[in-house]
Design a protein around this motif. Sequence first.
Motif, PDB file in Angstrom:
ATOM      1  N   ASN A  63       0.833  -1.210   0.000  1.00 54.77           N
ATOM      2  CA  ASN A  63       0.000   0.000   0.000  1.00 54.77           C
ATOM      3  C   ASN A  63       0.868   1.261   0.000  1.00 54.77           C
ATOM      4  OD1 ASN A  63      -2.369  -1.513   0.039  1.00 54.77           O
ATOM      5  ND2 ASN A  63      -2.429  -1.560   2.302  1.00 54.77           N
ATOM      6  N   GLN A  64       1.951   1.205   0.790  1.00 52.67           N
ATOM      7  CA  GLN A  64       2.839   2.361   0.842  1.00 52.67           C
ATOM      8  C   GLN A  64       3.529   2.595  -0.516  1.00 52.67           C
ATOM      9  OE1 GLN A  64       5.793   2.061   3.885  1.00 52.67           O
ATOM     10  NE2 GLN A  64       6.577   4.145   3.567  1.00 52.67           N
ATOM     11  N   LEU A  65       4.044   1.526  -1.139  1.00 57.84           N
ATOM     12  CA  LEU A  65       4.707   1.661  -2.431  1.00 57.84           C
ATOM     13  C   LEU A  65       3.717   2.085  -3.515  1.00 57.84           C
ATOM     14  CD1 LEU A  65       7.095  -1.434  -2.424  1.00 57.84           C
ATOM     15  CD2 LEU A  65       7.704   0.973  -2.101  1.00 57.84           C
ATOM     16  N   GLN A  66       2.536   1.558  -3.470  1.00 54.92           N
ATOM     17  CA  GLN A  66       1.532   1.946  -4.461  1.00 54.92           C
ATOM     18  C   GLN A  66       1.158   3.430  -4.295  1.00 54.92           C
ATOM     19  OE1 GLN A  66      -1.659  -0.831  -3.946  1.00 54.92           O
ATOM     20  NE2 GLN A  66      -0.620  -2.498  -5.082  1.00 54.92           N
ATOM     21  N   GLY A  67       1.126   3.866  -3.033  1.00 55.50           N
ATOM     22  CA  GLY A  67       0.872   5.299  -2.819  1.00 55.50           C
ATOM     23  C   GLY A  67       1.986   6.162  -3.353  1.00 55.50           C
ATOM     24  N   GLN A  68       3.236   5.760  -3.127  1.00 58.39           N
ATOM     25  CA  GLN A  68       4.367   6.513  -3.661  1.00 58.39           C
ATOM     26  C   GLN A  68       4.367   6.489  -5.189  1.00 58.39           C
ATOM     27  OE1 GLN A  68       7.912   4.919  -1.952  1.00 58.39           O
ATOM     28  NE2 GLN A  68       7.404   5.581   0.152  1.00 58.39           N
ATOM     29  N   SER A  69       4.015   5.351  -5.778  1.00 56.46           N
ATOM     30  CA  SER A  69       3.980   5.260  -7.249  1.00 56.46           C
ATOM     31  C   SER A  69       2.927   6.195  -7.813  1.00 56.46           C
ATOM     32  CB  SER A  69       3.681   3.819  -7.658  1.00 56.46           C
ATOM     33  OG  SER A  69       3.568   3.712  -9.068  1.00 56.46           O
ATOM     34  N   ALA A  70       1.773   6.250  -7.186  1.00 61.18           N
ATOM     35  CA  ALA A  70       0.726   7.159  -7.653  1.00 61.18           C
ATOM     36  C   ALA A  70       1.163   8.616  -7.505  1.00 61.18           C
ATOM     37  CB  ALA A  70      -0.553   6.897  -6.875  1.00 61.18           C
ATOM     38  N   LYS A  71       1.859   8.887  -6.408  1.00 58.30           N
ATOM     39  CA  LYS A  71       2.343  10.263  -6.194  1.00 58.30           C
ATOM     40  C   LYS A  71       3.366  10.663  -7.251  1.00 58.30           C
ATOM     41  CE  LYS A  71       4.428  13.160  -2.626  1.00 58.30           C
ATOM     42  NZ  LYS A  71       4.951  13.224  -1.247  1.00 58.30           N
ATOM     43  N   LEU A  72       4.329   9.784  -7.579  1.00 61.26           N
ATOM     44  CA  LEU A  72       5.326  10.068  -8.606  1.00 61.26           C
ATOM     45  C   LEU A  72       4.663  10.259  -9.972  1.00 61.26           C
ATOM     46  CD1 LEU A  72       8.201   7.611  -7.584  1.00 61.26           C
ATOM     47  CD2 LEU A  72       8.227  10.126  -7.469  1.00 61.26           C
ATOM     48  N   GLU A  73       3.652   9.462 -10.256  1.00 62.16           N
ATOM     49  CA  GLU A  73       2.946   9.617 -11.528  1.00 62.16           C
ATOM     50  C   GLU A  73       2.273  10.991 -11.602  1.00 62.16           C
ATOM     51  OE1 GLU A  73      -0.457   7.350 -14.237  1.00 62.16           O
ATOM     52  OE2 GLU A  73      -0.007   6.651 -12.189  1.00 62.16           O
ATOM     53  N   ASP A  74       1.682  11.409 -10.491  1.00 63.19           N
ATOM     54  CA  ASP A  74       1.025  12.719 -10.471  1.00 63.19           C
ATOM     55  C   ASP A  74       2.051  13.851 -10.615  1.00 63.19           C
ATOM     56  OD1 ASP A  74      -1.430  14.336  -9.987  1.00 63.19           O
ATOM     57  OD2 ASP A  74      -0.294  14.969  -8.208  1.00 63.19           O
ATOM     58  N   GLN A  75       3.217  13.676  -9.936  1.00 56.53           N
ATOM     59  CA  GLN A  75       4.262  14.701 -10.065  1.00 56.53           C
ATOM     60  C   GLN A  75       4.809  14.772 -11.488  1.00 56.53           C
ATOM     61  OE1 GLN A  75       7.152  13.624  -7.127  1.00 56.53           O
ATOM     62  NE2 GLN A  75       6.004  14.550  -5.407  1.00 56.53           N
ATOM     63  N   GLY A  76       4.961  13.633 -12.150  1.00 56.07           N
ATOM     64  CA  GLY A  76       5.430  13.629 -13.545  1.00 56.07           C
ATOM     65  C   GLY A  76       4.450  14.347 -14.450  1.00 56.07           C
ATOM     66  N   ARG A  77       3.150  14.155 -14.228  1.00 60.39           N
ATOM     67  CA  ARG A  77       2.147  14.834 -15.031  1.00 60.39           C
ATOM     68  C   ARG A  77       2.250  16.366 -14.858  1.00 60.39           C
ATOM     69  NH1 ARG A  77      -1.921  11.566 -17.074  1.00 60.39           N
ATOM     70  NH2 ARG A  77      -1.913   9.418 -16.336  1.00 60.39           N
ATOM     71  N   LYS A  78       2.397  16.774 -13.584  1.00 59.49           N
ATOM     72  CA  LYS A  78       2.468  18.218 -13.324  1.00 59.49           C
ATOM     73  C   LYS A  78       3.738  18.814 -13.926  1.00 59.49           C
ATOM     74  CE  LYS A  78      -0.231  18.181  -9.039  1.00 59.49           C
ATOM     75  NZ  LYS A  78      -0.228  18.454  -7.598  1.00 59.49           N
ATOM     76  N   ALA A  79       4.885  18.100 -13.810  1.00 58.21           N
ATOM     77  CA  ALA A  79       6.137  18.620 -14.381  1.00 58.21           C
ATOM     78  C   ALA A  79       6.052  18.714 -15.899  1.00 58.21           C
ATOM     79  CB  ALA A  79       7.308  17.711 -13.977  1.00 58.21           C
ATOM     80  N   LEU A  80       5.412  17.712 -16.518  1.00 58.63           N
ATOM     81  CA  LEU A  80       5.260  17.754 -17.967  1.00 58.63           C
ATOM     82  C   LEU A  80       4.346  18.902 -18.385  1.00 58.63           C
ATOM     83  CD1 LEU A  80       6.080  16.347 -20.597  1.00 58.63           C
ATOM     84  CD2 LEU A  80       4.061  14.874 -20.322  1.00 58.63           C
ATOM     85  N   ALA A  81       3.332  19.181 -17.576  1.00 60.97           N
ATOM     86  CA  ALA A  81       2.427  20.289 -17.887  1.00 60.97           C
ATOM     87  C   ALA A  81       3.134  21.635 -17.770  1.00 60.97           C
ATOM     88  CB  ALA A  81       1.223  20.249 -16.943  1.00 60.97           C
ATOM     89  N   LEU A  82       4.107  21.728 -16.889  1.00 57.16           N
ATOM     90  CA  LEU A  82       4.864  22.962 -16.726  1.00 57.16           C
ATOM     91  C   LEU A  82       6.034  23.058 -17.709  1.00 57.16           C
ATOM     92  CD1 LEU A  82       4.984  23.155 -12.805  1.00 57.16           C
ATOM     93  CD2 LEU A  82       3.566  24.517 -14.365  1.00 57.16           C
ATOM     94  N   GLY A  83       6.183  22.088 -18.544  1.00 56.18           N
ATOM     95  CA  GLY A  83       7.249  22.121 -19.532  1.00 56.18           C
ATOM     96  C   GLY A  83       8.563  21.600 -19.007  1.00 56.18           C
ATOM     97  N   ARG A  84       8.546  20.946 -17.832  1.00 53.28           N
ATOM     98  CA  ARG A  84       9.757  20.353 -17.262  1.00 53.28           C
ATOM     99  C   ARG A  84       9.786  18.863 -17.597  1.00 53.28           C
ATOM    100  NH1 ARG A  84      12.366  23.201 -13.298  1.00 53.28           N
ATOM    101  NH2 ARG A  84      13.918  21.579 -13.649  1.00 53.28           N
ATOM    102  N   GLU A  85      10.199  18.603 -18.808  1.00 49.75           N
ATOM    103  CA  GLU A  85      10.231  17.212 -19.268  1.00 49.75           C
ATOM    104  C   GLU A  85      11.270  16.406 -18.510  1.00 49.75           C
ATOM    105  OE1 GLU A  85      10.830  14.725 -23.436  1.00 49.75           O
ATOM    106  OE2 GLU A  85      10.647  16.928 -23.463  1.00 49.75           O
ATOM    107  N   ASP A  86      12.376  17.072 -18.127  1.00 55.49           N
ATOM    108  CA  ASP A  86      13.407  16.346 -17.382  1.00 55.49           C
ATOM    109  C   ASP A  86      12.898  15.868 -16.037  1.00 55.49           C
ATOM    110  OD1 ASP A  86      13.040  18.919 -16.565  1.00 55.49           O
ATOM    111  OD2 ASP A  86      15.141  19.223 -15.992  1.00 55.49           O
ATOM    112  N   LEU A  87      12.107  16.729 -15.341  1.00 57.14           N
ATOM    113  CA  LEU A  87      11.539  16.313 -14.046  1.00 57.14           C
ATOM    114  C   LEU A  87      10.481  15.215 -14.236  1.00 57.14           C
ATOM    115  CD1 LEU A  87      11.140  19.785 -12.266  1.00 57.14           C
ATOM    116  CD2 LEU A  87      12.890  18.036 -11.898  1.00 57.14           C
TER     117      LEU A  87
END
Length: 268
Positions: A63-87
Motif C-alpha cells: 500500500n505504501q509503495l503503491q501510494g508513492q507510485s501514484a504520487k510520482l505519476e502525479d508529479q510527472g504529469r504536473k512537471a510535464l504540464a509545466l514544460g519540465r520534461e526532465d523532471l
Amino acid sequence: MSGVMKRMGMIFRAKANKALDRAEDPRETLDYSYQKQLELLQKVRRGVADVATSRKRLELQLNQLQGQSAKLEDQGRKALALGREDLAREALSRRSALQQQVSDLEVQHQTLQGEEEKLTLAAQRLQAKVDAFRTKKETIKATYTAAQAQTRIAESFSGISEEMSDVGLAIQRAEDKTAQLQARAGAIDELLASGALDDQSGLAKDDLQAELDRLSGGNDVELELQRMKAELAGGPSAQQQAIEGGSGTTGQNQRNPSQNQSHPRYEK
C-alpha cells in the motif's frame, strides 16, 4: 564372554520392561499424549499467526509503495504540464523502480497467503484430530477405571488379591499354630497320665492313689457285670432279690460292729 554379557543384557531389559509395565498407567500415558498434541497444535497456530503477520506487513508495504507510485505519476504529469520534461522523466523513472518492488512484494504476498491457507487448513485438521483423541482418551480412561475396579472387586471376592491373600495367610498361620498348641497340650496330658513326665505342681496322683482308683474302677465294672447277668438270668424278680440280698447283707454288716463291741463294764 560376549554370550554371557548378551544374556545378562537381555535379562536386564526383560526385568526393566516388566517393571515399567507395572509402573505404567494407561491413563497417565493418554493424558501425556494429549498434552503433546495440544503443544503441537499450539505451534501450528503460532506458525499461522506468524505467516499472517508477515502477510499483513507485506500488504502495508504494498500500500505504501503503491501510494508513492501514484504520487510520482502525479508529479510527472504536473512537471510535464509545466514544460519540465526532465523532471517528468525522473519521476517516471522512480515510479518504474517502485513498480518493480511492488511486483516482487505481490509475489511474496501471494506465497505467504498460500502458506497461510495451508497452515490454517492443517491447524483445523489437527484440531479435529485432537478433539477426537480427547473424546477417545476419556472413553478409554473411563473403561480402564471401570475394569480396574471390577477386577479388584472380583479379586476380593475370590481371595486372590494381595490384601486378601495376606489375610488368608494370616488366618492359616493362626489355625496352624492353634492346632500345634492343641496337639502339644494333648501330648503333655498323655505323658503326665502315663507317668512319663513328672507334674511339678504336685497335683498328680501318687502310685497308691492310682492303684486305689484302678481297683475302684474294676469293682464298678464287676458290679455292673453281675447286675447284667442277674437281669439276663431271672428278669426283674431276680434283680430285685439281688438288690434286697445286697441290702440285707449291708445292714447285717452294719449291725455286727455294734454287737461285737464289748461293754466296758464286763471288761472290768
